[in-house]
Design a protein around this motif. Sequence first.
Motif, short mmCIF file in Angstrom:
data_model
loop_
_atom_site.label_atom_id
_atom_site.label_comp_id
_atom_site.label_asym_id
_atom_site.label_seq_id
_atom_site.Cartn_x
_atom_site.Cartn_y
_atom_site.Cartn_z
N ASN A 61 37.32 38.99 -46.71
CA ASN A 61 38.22 37.88 -46.98
C ASN A 61 38.78 37.32 -45.66
N GLY A 62 38.64 35.99 -45.48
CA GLY A 62 39.17 35.35 -44.28
C GLY A 62 38.20 35.23 -43.13
N ASP A 63 37.02 35.86 -43.23
CA ASP A 63 36.02 35.75 -42.17
C ASP A 63 35.48 34.33 -42.10
N ILE A 64 34.91 34.00 -40.95
CA ILE A 64 34.35 32.66 -40.73
C ILE A 64 32.92 32.78 -40.20
N ILE A 65 32.02 31.96 -40.75
CA ILE A 65 30.64 31.88 -40.25
C ILE A 65 30.46 30.48 -39.66
N ILE A 66 29.93 30.42 -38.44
CA ILE A 66 29.65 29.12 -37.82
C ILE A 66 28.14 29.01 -37.60
N VAL A 67 27.55 27.91 -38.08
CA VAL A 67 26.11 27.67 -37.90
C VAL A 67 25.91 26.26 -37.35
N SER A 68 24.77 26.04 -36.71
CA SER A 68 24.51 24.71 -36.16
C SER A 68 24.32 23.68 -37.28
N GLU A 69 23.66 24.13 -38.39
CA GLU A 69 23.47 23.24 -39.54
C GLU A 69 23.19 24.10 -40.78
N LEU A 70 23.41 23.52 -41.94
CA LEU A 70 23.27 24.26 -43.20
C LEU A 70 21.88 24.82 -43.42
N SER A 71 20.86 24.12 -42.92
CA SER A 71 19.48 24.56 -43.15
C SER A 71 19.19 25.92 -42.53
N ARG A 72 20.03 26.37 -41.58
CA ARG A 72 19.85 27.69 -40.96
C ARG A 72 20.13 28.81 -41.95
N LEU A 73 20.88 28.51 -43.03
CA LEU A 73 21.31 29.55 -43.96
C LEU A 73 20.22 29.98 -44.95
N ARG A 75 16.32 28.86 -47.45
CA ARG A 75 15.02 28.19 -47.49
C ARG A 75 15.05 26.87 -48.23
N ASN A 76 16.02 26.69 -49.13
CA ASN A 76 16.12 25.44 -49.88
C ASN A 76 17.56 25.23 -50.33
N LEU A 77 17.81 24.09 -50.92
CA LEU A 77 19.17 23.73 -51.32
C LEU A 77 19.75 24.71 -52.33
N LEU A 78 18.91 25.19 -53.23
CA LEU A 78 19.39 26.12 -54.27
C LEU A 78 19.90 27.42 -53.64
N GLN A 79 19.14 27.96 -52.68
CA GLN A 79 19.57 29.22 -52.03
C GLN A 79 20.83 28.99 -51.19
N ILE A 80 20.86 27.86 -50.48
CA ILE A 80 22.04 27.55 -49.67
C ILE A 80 23.27 27.43 -50.55
N MET A 81 23.13 26.77 -51.70
CA MET A 81 24.25 26.61 -52.62
C MET A 81 24.74 27.96 -53.14
N SER A 82 23.81 28.85 -53.40
CA SER A 82 24.17 30.19 -53.88
C SER A 82 24.99 30.93 -52.82
N ILE A 83 24.55 30.81 -51.55
CA ILE A 83 25.25 31.46 -50.44
C ILE A 83 26.66 30.87 -50.29
N LEU A 84 26.75 29.53 -50.33
CA LEU A 84 28.05 28.87 -50.18
C LEU A 84 28.99 29.23 -51.31
N ASN A 85 28.45 29.30 -52.52
CA ASN A 85 29.28 29.65 -53.68
C ASN A 85 29.84 31.07 -53.53
N ASP A 86 28.98 31.98 -53.07
CA ASP A 86 29.41 33.36 -52.84
C ASP A 86 30.52 33.41 -51.79
N CYS A 87 30.37 32.62 -50.72
CA CYS A 87 31.37 32.59 -49.66
C CYS A 87 32.70 32.03 -50.17
N MET A 88 32.63 30.96 -50.96
CA MET A 88 33.87 30.35 -51.47
C MET A 88 34.62 31.30 -52.40
N GLU A 89 33.87 32.02 -53.23
CA GLU A 89 34.51 32.96 -54.15
C GLU A 89 35.18 34.12 -53.41
N ARG A 90 34.65 34.48 -52.23
CA ARG A 90 35.20 35.60 -51.45
C ARG A 90 36.13 35.13 -50.33
#
Length: 217
Positions: A61-73, A75-90
């Motif tokens: 809780n409270g950690d920060i991830i910095i990336v140059s762009e979302l595509s680094r996270l 392989r596709n929009l669906l996976q990126i959205m899953s990762i972002l959703n997990d981060c927002m919930e935590r």
Amino acid sequence: MIYGYIRVSTDKQTVENQRFEIKSFCKARQIEVDKWIEETISARKKLEERKFGRLMKKLKNGDIIIVSELSRLGRNLLQIMSILNDCMERNIQVLTVKEGYELGNNINSKVLAFAFGLSAEIEKNLISERTKEALARKKSEGVILGRPKGKKSDITKMKLYRHRKAISRKHEEGMTYSELSRVYKVHRITVSSFIKRLKEEEICLNRNIENQNQVIE
């Protein structure tokens, strides 16, 4: 804790560009990366096989991830959205340099996430529709899709083929499908189907021999 995440797909690419972008971003905001995570791996690899997957498991809780762009996270929009959703919930914040996104557990992030999710759903539906259209076109052109009806798979390519003699012998000696499945570590249906194919092949072979003998006579 602040993490700088860098990913390149091949050895021919360099991580230095992404590192420079993230460092410049942090300098402008007067923040500092506590730990860098770098990897050379395709985003097509499963998340658990990537360093980023291991990072996701230990984020707090409270950690920060910095990336140059979302595509680094991902392989596709669906996976990126899953990762972002997990981060927002935590309550883990994701900052992107190029797009300028600040994704966290706030209303703006949730609105943005909804927009991403809608885009991902549309993208998925479009791919599905294009696939259906392509299959329909091929069918209308007379192309036979899938395995021809009635044609069986090559028995020599079946998983149990190299054990065929031992399996036949053990089955004739009274070993059940379940017992054989445990010996060869496959499902009992796989054993049943294989033995059935062996018998069919044997019948076919005997029939061919009989036909050849009749021709000779």
